[in-house]
Write a protein that holds these residues in place. Structure first.
Motif, PDB file in Angstrom:
ATOM      1  N   ASP A 173      -7.990   7.531   7.367  1.00  0.00           N
ATOM      2  CA  ASP A 173      -8.117   8.412   5.869  1.00  0.00           C
ATOM      3  C   ASP A 173      -8.270   9.412   7.216  1.00  0.00           C
ATOM      4  O   ASP A 173      -8.383  10.530   7.041  1.00  0.00           O
ATOM      5  CB  ASP A 173      -9.862   8.410   4.690  1.00  0.00           C
ATOM      6  N   ASN A 174      -8.484   8.983   8.685  1.00  0.00           N
ATOM      7  CA  ASN A 174      -8.267  10.215   9.359  1.00  0.00           C
ATOM      8  C   ASN A 174      -7.377  10.459   9.693  1.00  0.00           C
ATOM      9  O   ASN A 174      -6.463   9.982  11.185  1.00  0.00           O
ATOM     10  CB  ASN A 174      -9.630   9.884  10.458  1.00  0.00           C
ATOM     11  N   PHE A 175      -6.366  11.048   9.524  1.00  0.00           N
ATOM     12  CA  PHE A 175      -4.786  11.668   9.852  1.00  0.00           C
ATOM     13  C   PHE A 175      -4.828  12.043  10.704  1.00  0.00           C
ATOM     14  O   PHE A 175      -5.132  13.456  10.567  1.00  0.00           O
ATOM     15  CB  PHE A 175      -3.950  11.504   8.676  1.00  0.00           C
ATOM     16  N   GLU A 176      -4.168  12.498  12.188  1.00  0.00           N
ATOM     17  CA  GLU A 176      -3.560  12.839  13.260  1.00  0.00           C
ATOM     18  C   GLU A 176      -2.174  13.014  13.134  1.00  0.00           C
ATOM     19  O   GLU A 176      -1.724  11.940  13.039  1.00  0.00           O
ATOM     20  CB  GLU A 176      -4.468  12.601  14.278  1.00  0.00           C
ATOM     21  N   LEU A 177      -1.639  13.794  13.568  1.00  0.00           N
ATOM     22  CA  LEU A 177      -0.391  14.005  14.220  1.00  0.00           C
ATOM     23  C   LEU A 177       0.080  12.819  15.312  1.00  0.00           C
ATOM     24  O   LEU A 177      -1.047  12.720  15.809  1.00  0.00           O
ATOM     25  CB  LEU A 177       0.076  15.280  14.834  1.00  0.00           C
ATOM     26  N   GLY A 178       0.753  12.279  15.194  1.00  0.00           N
ATOM     27  CA  GLY A 178       1.369  11.222  16.304  1.00  0.00           C
ATOM     28  C   GLY A 178       0.672   9.948  16.186  1.00  0.00           C
ATOM     29  O   GLY A 178       1.050   9.363  17.280  1.00  0.00           O
ATOM     30  N   LYS A 179      -0.335  10.099  15.273  1.00  0.00           N
ATOM     31  CA  LYS A 179      -1.136   8.701  15.443  1.00  0.00           C
ATOM     32  C   LYS A 179      -0.740   7.818  13.986  1.00  0.00           C
ATOM     33  O   LYS A 179      -0.941   8.468  13.211  1.00  0.00           O
ATOM     34  CB  LYS A 179      -3.278   8.779  15.333  1.00  0.00           C
ATOM     35  N   LEU A 180      -0.538   7.214  14.800  1.00  0.00           N
ATOM     36  CA  LEU A 180      -0.383   5.522  13.579  1.00  0.00           C
ATOM     37  C   LEU A 180      -1.103   5.766  12.362  1.00  0.00           C
ATOM     38  O   LEU A 180      -2.311   5.220  12.827  1.00  0.00           O
ATOM     39  CB  LEU A 180       0.096   4.323  14.946  1.00  0.00           C
ATOM     40  N   VAL A 181      -0.748   5.464  11.443  1.00  0.00           N
ATOM     41  CA  VAL A 181      -0.907   4.706  10.662  1.00  0.00           C
ATOM     42  C   VAL A 181      -0.449   3.497   9.515  1.00  0.00           C
ATOM     43  O   VAL A 181       0.903   3.438   9.723  1.00  0.00           O
ATOM     44  CB  VAL A 181      -0.929   5.788   9.360  1.00  0.00           C
ATOM     45  N   TYR A 182      -0.956   2.502   8.898  1.00  0.00           N
ATOM     46  CA  TYR A 182      -0.592   1.900   8.261  1.00  0.00           C
ATOM     47  C   TYR A 182      -1.011   1.624   6.528  1.00  0.00           C
ATOM     48  O   TYR A 182      -2.325   2.068   6.593  1.00  0.00           O
ATOM     49  CB  TYR A 182      -1.329   0.503   8.884  1.00  0.00           C
ATOM     50  N   GLY A 183       0.310   0.705   6.195  1.00  0.00           N
ATOM     51  CA  GLY A 183      -0.364   1.225   4.773  1.00  0.00           C
ATOM     52  C   GLY A 183       0.048  -0.389   3.897  1.00  0.00           C
ATOM     53  O   GLY A 183       0.858  -1.294   3.746  1.00  0.00           O
ATOM     54  N   HIS A 184      -0.370  -0.750   2.820  1.00  0.00           N
ATOM     55  CA  HIS A 184       0.227  -1.776   1.808  1.00  0.00           C
ATOM     56  C   HIS A 184       0.110  -1.187   0.665  1.00  0.00           C
ATOM     57  O   HIS A 184      -0.756  -0.177   0.093  1.00  0.00           O
ATOM     58  CB  HIS A 184      -0.621  -3.038   1.877  1.00  0.00           C
ATOM     59  N   CYS A 185       1.128  -1.629  -0.689  1.00  0.00           N
ATOM     60  CA  CYS A 185       1.279  -0.855  -1.933  1.00  0.00           C
ATOM     61  C   CYS A 185       1.955  -2.230  -2.202  1.00  0.00           C
ATOM     62  O   CYS A 185       3.065  -2.787  -2.483  1.00  0.00           O
ATOM     63  CB  CYS A 185       2.508   0.470  -1.560  1.00  0.00           C
ATOM     64  N   GLN A 186       1.499  -2.351  -3.418  1.00  0.00           N
ATOM     65  CA  GLN A 186       2.160  -2.603  -4.433  1.00  0.00           C
ATOM     66  C   GLN A 186       2.025  -2.363  -6.211  1.00  0.00           C
ATOM     67  O   GLN A 186       1.220  -1.576  -6.569  1.00  0.00           O
ATOM     68  CB  GLN A 186       1.196  -4.750  -4.829  1.00  0.00           C
ATOM     69  N   PHE A 187       3.631  -2.451  -6.609  1.00  0.00           N
ATOM     70  CA  PHE A 187       3.405  -1.484  -8.156  1.00  0.00           C
ATOM     71  C   PHE A 187       4.784  -1.742  -8.741  1.00  0.00           C
ATOM     72  O   PHE A 187       5.895  -2.899  -8.255  1.00  0.00           O
ATOM     73  CB  PHE A 187       3.633   0.477  -7.542  1.00  0.00           C
ATOM     74  N   GLU A 188       4.307  -1.307  -9.868  1.00  0.00           N
ATOM     75  CA  GLU A 188       5.279  -1.845 -10.672  1.00  0.00           C
ATOM     76  C   GLU A 188       6.025  -0.495 -11.550  1.00  0.00           C
ATOM     77  O   GLU A 188       4.857   0.157 -11.971  1.00  0.00           O
ATOM     78  CB  GLU A 188       5.362  -3.323 -11.290  1.00  0.00           C
ATOM     79  N   THR A 189       7.055  -0.345 -12.083  1.00  0.00           N
ATOM     80  CA  THR A 189       7.656   0.775 -12.743  1.00  0.00           C
ATOM     81  C   THR A 189       6.996   0.838 -14.686  1.00  0.00           C
ATOM     82  O   THR A 189       7.177  -0.921 -14.802  1.00  0.00           O
ATOM     83  CB  THR A 189       9.352   0.891 -12.651  1.00  0.00           C
ATOM     84  N   GLU A 190       6.587   1.556 -15.375  1.00  0.00           N
ATOM     85  CA  GLU A 190       7.222   1.273 -16.279  1.00  0.00           C
ATOM     86  C   GLU A 190       9.141   0.787 -16.920  1.00  0.00           C
ATOM     87  O   GLU A 190      10.073   1.013 -16.276  1.00  0.00           O
ATOM     88  CB  GLU A 190       6.792   1.939 -17.932  1.00  0.00           C
ATOM     89  N   PRO A 191       9.364   0.825 -17.510  1.00  0.00           N
ATOM     90  CA  PRO A 191      10.924  -0.069 -18.682  1.00  0.00           C
ATOM     91  C   PRO A 191      11.122   1.646 -18.185  1.00  0.00           C
ATOM     92  O   PRO A 191      10.753   2.456 -19.087  1.00  0.00           O
ATOM     93  CB  PRO A 191      10.705  -0.628 -19.514  1.00  0.00           C
ATOM     94  N   TYR A 192      12.410   1.218 -18.528  1.00  0.00           N
ATOM     95  CA  TYR A 192      13.672   2.437 -18.393  1.00  0.00           C
ATOM     96  C   TYR A 192      14.928   2.513 -18.348  1.00  0.00           C
ATOM     97  O   TYR A 192      15.230   1.024 -18.631  1.00  0.00           O
ATOM     98  CB  TYR A 192      13.164   3.573 -17.599  1.00  0.00           C
ATOM     99  N   PHE A 193      16.058   3.354 -19.121  1.00  0.00           N
ATOM    100  CA  PHE A 193      17.351   2.495 -19.605  1.00  0.00           C
ATOM    101  C   PHE A 193      18.072   3.395 -18.173  1.00  0.00           C
ATOM    102  O   PHE A 193      18.554   4.639 -17.662  1.00  0.00           O
ATOM    103  CB  PHE A 193      17.895   2.855 -20.405  1.00  0.00           C
ATOM    104  N   LEU A 194      18.917   2.539 -17.651  1.00  0.00           N
ATOM    105  CA  LEU A 194      20.103   2.943 -16.969  1.00  0.00           C
ATOM    106  C   LEU A 194      21.412   1.986 -17.846  1.00  0.00           C
ATOM    107  O   LEU A 194      21.957   1.053 -17.808  1.00  0.00           O
ATOM    108  CB  LEU A 194      20.248   1.983 -15.307  1.00  0.00           C
ATOM    109  N   LYS A 195      22.762   3.130 -18.091  1.00  0.00           N
ATOM    110  CA  LYS A 195      23.780   2.367 -18.509  1.00  0.00           C
ATOM    111  C   LYS A 195      24.393   2.402 -17.236  1.00  0.00           C
ATOM    112  O   LYS A 195      25.022   2.285 -15.977  1.00  0.00           O
ATOM    113  CB  LYS A 195      24.949   4.491 -18.780  1.00  0.00           C
TER     114      LYS A 195
END
Length: 221
Positions: A173-195
């Motif tokens: 959580d110590n962010f600096e310009l040009g310094k590498l940051v790694y991350g990991h995320c898992q998520f799921e959306t709520e249902p939604y409609f697509l025609k």
């Protein structure tokens, strides 16, 4: 799907303009082992995907942008029994890997992480401010009004879709310009409609799930 070397030559500004609004917020979780976990995740991709990821280290025009290793994403059609599907489209559930672009900007102590592709329709945004992370997911189509959150809504070409975070961590959580940051995320959306334009305009009730590692070096907007 794998023409990413061409996609990497386009400006990241397009991702910034399509940033989502509604979000899920939580405290930062720090995992100092994320660099090693990222490298382990990369090994699960085939050699072609690994060579695409390696371009982020050699393409100077990327200006700190890094790969997002989509270990798994799926699209579940929740109303499959209620729609008419041709035999060749019976399996509408999609599950696969991909590599997207991660862009990070650091301004006045606020880190904004954007994950997408230039020609994609889905946009993930993480914003870190005051030790809190907010995450949003947006779906967008330039010309087609085919989206809505609930059955009673009017169709739109873009929506911000609520989501549930299963896991979200950063290497620091110590962010600096040009310094590498790694991350990991898992998520799921709520249902939604697509025609669906492939199914005579029938409405699909969809839910998306993502599991990804990412890496980037913050730059200024």
């Amino acid at each position: 799907m794998k023409k990413i070397p061409l996609r990497l030559t386009f400006p990241i500004l397009f991702l910034i303009l399509l940033e989502g609004c509604s979000s899920s917020k939580q405290s930062i979780t720090i995992d100092p082992n994320l660099e090693e976990k990222y490298k382990t995740a990369l090994k699960s991709f085939n050699s072609e995907w690994q060579s695409i990821a390696a371009e982020f280290d050699t393409n100077e025009g990327l200006n700190g942008n890094g790969p997002a290793l989509i270990k798994h994403f799926s699209i579940d059609t929740l109303n499959l029994k209620q729609i008419v599907v041709p035999n060749y489209l019976k399996n509408l559930a999609v599950s696969k890997q991909d590599i997207l672009i991660t862009n990070g900007t650091l301004e006045q102590g606020i880190l904004t992480i954007r994950i997408s592709t230039i020609f994609g329709n889905q946009f993930i945004t993480h914003i870190i401010k005051d030790k809190k992370i907010s995450t949003s997911f947006r779906e967008y189509y330039k010309y087609d009004k085919i989206l809505k959150l609930s059955a009673g809504d009017s169709l739109s070409n873009e929506i911000n879709i609520p989501l549930s975070i299963k896991e979200l961590s950063l290497s620091t959580d110590n962010f600096e310009l040009g310094k590498l940051v790694y991350g990991h995320c898992q998520f799921e959306t709520e249902p939604y409609f697509l025609k669906s334009l492939d199914l005579d305009g029938q409405l699909l009730l969809l839910k998306r799930s993502y599991d990804y590692y990412f890496r980037f070096a913050p730059n200024k907007f």
